[in-house]
Design a protein around this motif. Structure first.
Motif, PDB file in Angstrom:
ATOM      1  N   LEU A 156       0.829  -1.198   0.000  1.00 61.87           N
ATOM      2  CA  LEU A 156       0.000   0.000   0.000  1.00 61.87           C
ATOM      3  C   LEU A 156       0.872   1.261   0.000  1.00 61.87           C
ATOM      4  N   CYS A 157       1.924   1.258   0.778  1.00 65.96           N
ATOM      5  CA  CYS A 157       2.862   2.398   0.783  1.00 65.96           C
ATOM      6  C   CYS A 157       3.516   2.552  -0.586  1.00 65.96           C
ATOM      7  N   HIS A 158       3.892   1.430  -1.180  1.00 65.30           N
ATOM      8  CA  HIS A 158       4.488   1.458  -2.525  1.00 65.30           C
ATOM      9  C   HIS A 158       3.488   2.047  -3.523  1.00 65.30           C
ATOM     10  N   ALA A 159       2.240   1.638  -3.408  1.00 67.10           N
ATOM     11  CA  ALA A 159       1.199   2.157  -4.304  1.00 67.10           C
ATOM     12  C   ALA A 159       1.034   3.662  -4.119  1.00 67.10           C
ATOM     13  N   ALA A 160       1.054   4.131  -2.870  1.00 66.50           N
ATOM     14  CA  ALA A 160       0.910   5.567  -2.611  1.00 66.50           C
ATOM     15  C   ALA A 160       2.073   6.351  -3.214  1.00 66.50           C
ATOM     16  N   LEU A 161       3.262   5.794  -3.154  1.00 71.64           N
ATOM     17  CA  LEU A 161       4.439   6.476  -3.712  1.00 71.64           C
ATOM     18  C   LEU A 161       4.391   6.556  -5.237  1.00 71.64           C
ATOM     19  N   HIS A 162       3.771   5.581  -5.885  1.00 66.70           N
ATOM     20  CA  HIS A 162       3.797   5.501  -7.350  1.00 66.70           C
ATOM     21  C   HIS A 162       2.471   5.843  -8.032  1.00 66.70           C
ATOM     22  N   TYR A 163       1.475   6.221  -7.255  1.00 65.92           N
ATOM     23  CA  TYR A 163       0.165   6.529  -7.835  1.00 65.92           C
ATOM     24  C   TYR A 163       0.208   7.858  -8.593  1.00 65.92           C
ATOM     25  N   ARG A 164      -0.395   7.829  -9.788  1.00 60.11           N
ATOM     26  CA  ARG A 164      -0.533   9.045 -10.598  1.00 60.11           C
ATOM     27  C   ARG A 164      -1.995   9.163 -11.008  1.00 60.11           C
ATOM     28  N   ALA A 165      -2.666  10.183 -10.501  1.00 59.03           N
ATOM     29  CA  ALA A 165      -4.094  10.374 -10.759  1.00 59.03           C
ATOM     30  C   ALA A 165      -4.382  10.634 -12.226  1.00 59.03           C
ATOM     31  N   ASP A 166      -3.411  11.163 -12.949  1.00 59.44           N
ATOM     32  CA  ASP A 166      -3.627  11.507 -14.361  1.00 59.44           C
ATOM     33  C   ASP A 166      -3.688  10.279 -15.270  1.00 59.44           C
ATOM     34  N   ARG A 167      -3.488   9.114 -14.733  1.00 64.83           N
ATOM     35  CA  ARG A 167      -3.536   7.890 -15.552  1.00 64.83           C
ATOM     36  C   ARG A 167      -4.919   7.277 -15.606  1.00 64.83           C
ATOM     37  N   GLY A 168      -5.886   7.855 -14.906  1.00 62.88           N
ATOM     38  CA  GLY A 168      -7.278   7.449 -15.077  1.00 62.88           C
ATOM     39  C   GLY A 168      -7.855   6.516 -14.040  1.00 62.88           C
ATOM     40  N   ALA A 169      -7.056   5.837 -13.236  1.00 65.90           N
ATOM     41  CA  ALA A 169      -7.588   4.911 -12.238  1.00 65.90           C
ATOM     42  C   ALA A 169      -7.682   5.614 -10.887  1.00 65.90           C
ATOM     43  N   THR A 170      -8.640   5.186 -10.090  1.00 68.86           N
ATOM     44  CA  THR A 170      -8.713   5.710  -8.727  1.00 68.86           C
ATOM     45  C   THR A 170      -7.591   5.085  -7.917  1.00 68.86           C
ATOM     46  N   PHE A 171      -7.250   5.713  -6.806  1.00 71.00           N
ATOM     47  CA  PHE A 171      -6.189   5.147  -5.969  1.00 71.00           C
ATOM     48  C   PHE A 171      -6.586   3.773  -5.454  1.00 71.00           C
ATOM     49  N   ALA A 172      -7.837   3.586  -5.062  1.00 74.63           N
ATOM     50  CA  ALA A 172      -8.292   2.299  -4.531  1.00 74.63           C
ATOM     51  C   ALA A 172      -8.104   1.186  -5.555  1.00 74.63           C
ATOM     52  N   THR A 173      -8.417   1.464  -6.813  1.00 78.12           N
ATOM     53  CA  THR A 173      -8.253   0.462  -7.873  1.00 78.12           C
ATOM     54  C   THR A 173      -6.782   0.134  -8.082  1.00 78.12           C
ATOM     55  N   PHE A 174      -5.964   1.189  -8.159  1.00 81.16           N
ATOM     56  CA  PHE A 174      -4.523   1.006  -8.356  1.00 81.16           C
ATOM     57  C   PHE A 174      -3.917   0.240  -7.176  1.00 81.16           C
ATOM     58  N   ALA A 175      -4.240   0.660  -5.965  1.00 85.00           N
ATOM     59  CA  ALA A 175      -3.690   0.022  -4.768  1.00 85.00           C
ATOM     60  C   ALA A 175      -4.142  -1.427  -4.661  1.00 85.00           C
ATOM     61  N   ASP A 176      -5.369  -1.726  -5.021  1.00 86.20           N
ATOM     62  CA  ASP A 176      -5.891  -3.096  -4.979  1.00 86.20           C
ATOM     63  C   ASP A 176      -5.010  -4.027  -5.812  1.00 86.20           C
ATOM     64  N   VAL A 177      -4.679  -3.604  -7.020  1.00 88.30           N
ATOM     65  CA  VAL A 177      -3.845  -4.424  -7.910  1.00 88.30           C
ATOM     66  C   VAL A 177      -2.438  -4.572  -7.343  1.00 88.30           C
ATOM     67  N   VAL A 178      -1.859  -3.474  -6.860  1.00 89.90           N
ATOM     68  CA  VAL A 178      -0.496  -3.514  -6.312  1.00 89.90           C
ATOM     69  C   VAL A 178      -0.430  -4.437  -5.094  1.00 89.90           C
TER      70      VAL A 178
END
Length: 190
Positions: A49-71
């Motif tokens: 989850l910390c890794h996901a927060a460090l690498h999340y980019r909102a401009d790529r179209g996915a919500t953080f929850a969706t991105f973090a779920d996969v990570v």
């Protein structure tokens, strides 16, 4: 190693529930295997989850929850694969033998000679071996003699001024040499 800013920390705090839900819903928790207990899986999920927060980019179209779920899921799967690769399956002595299903594994163990050698014989054999070997093998035999006298690997390492894993390597080398030496093989079960 990156340091999280306040926004990333807030993302992690707000989405900790994801880790709990993913661990409980998708992982096979097994407290008897080191690394597959709930706490270990939860910790690995939190790191993801910390890794996901460090690498999340909102401009790529996915919500953080969706991105973090996969990570988180990917990290947990990788963790489980690593753990199962590192740990051999546990065999129980009362389990049926693969070759002879009517026997248990305990039934298929070879019989051992009940006679053991005395401490005096052990010290004598190690002293004799010390005369025939040199280098690392000789240090290993000396370390074995000290172990027989009750010293720990850490104490022996401190005595020699080396790390404990060096002492373990010396002992391993000495044991390998002794097991290959016909003279000591004949005394092993005598």
């Amino acid at each position: 190693m990156s340091v999280m800013n306040e926004q990333e920390k807030k993302l992690v705090e707000d989405h900790l529930y994801l880790v709990k839900n993913i661990v409980r819903a998708t992982m096979s928790i097994n407290e008897s295997i080191q690394g597959l207990g709930y706490d270990d899986l939860f910790q690995t999920g939190c790191e993801a989850l910390c890794h996901a927060a460090l690498h999340y980019r909102a401009d790529r179209g996915a919500t953080f929850a969706t991105f973090a779920d996969v990570v988180i899921k990917n990290r947990l799967l990788s963790h489980c694969r690593k753990i199962t690769r590192l740990q051999a399956p546990i065999l129980y002595l009362d389990a049926p033998s693969a070759e002879y299903p009517e026997l248990t594994l305990a039934d298929t163990l070879p019989e051992k000679n009940d006679r053991t050698i005395s401490d005096f014989e052990t010290f004598y054999l190690l002293a004799e071996a010390g005369k025939h070997y040199n280098g690392i093998s000789q240090k290993g035999i000396e370390a074995l003699q000290l172990k027989c006298r009750g010293h720990t690997g850490v104490e022996i390492a401190r005595y020699y001024g080396v790390k404990p894993n060096h002492v373990a390597a010396w002992i391993s080398r000495a044991v390998s040499k002794l097991r290959a030496d016909d003279f000591y093989l004949q005394h092993e079960g005598a």
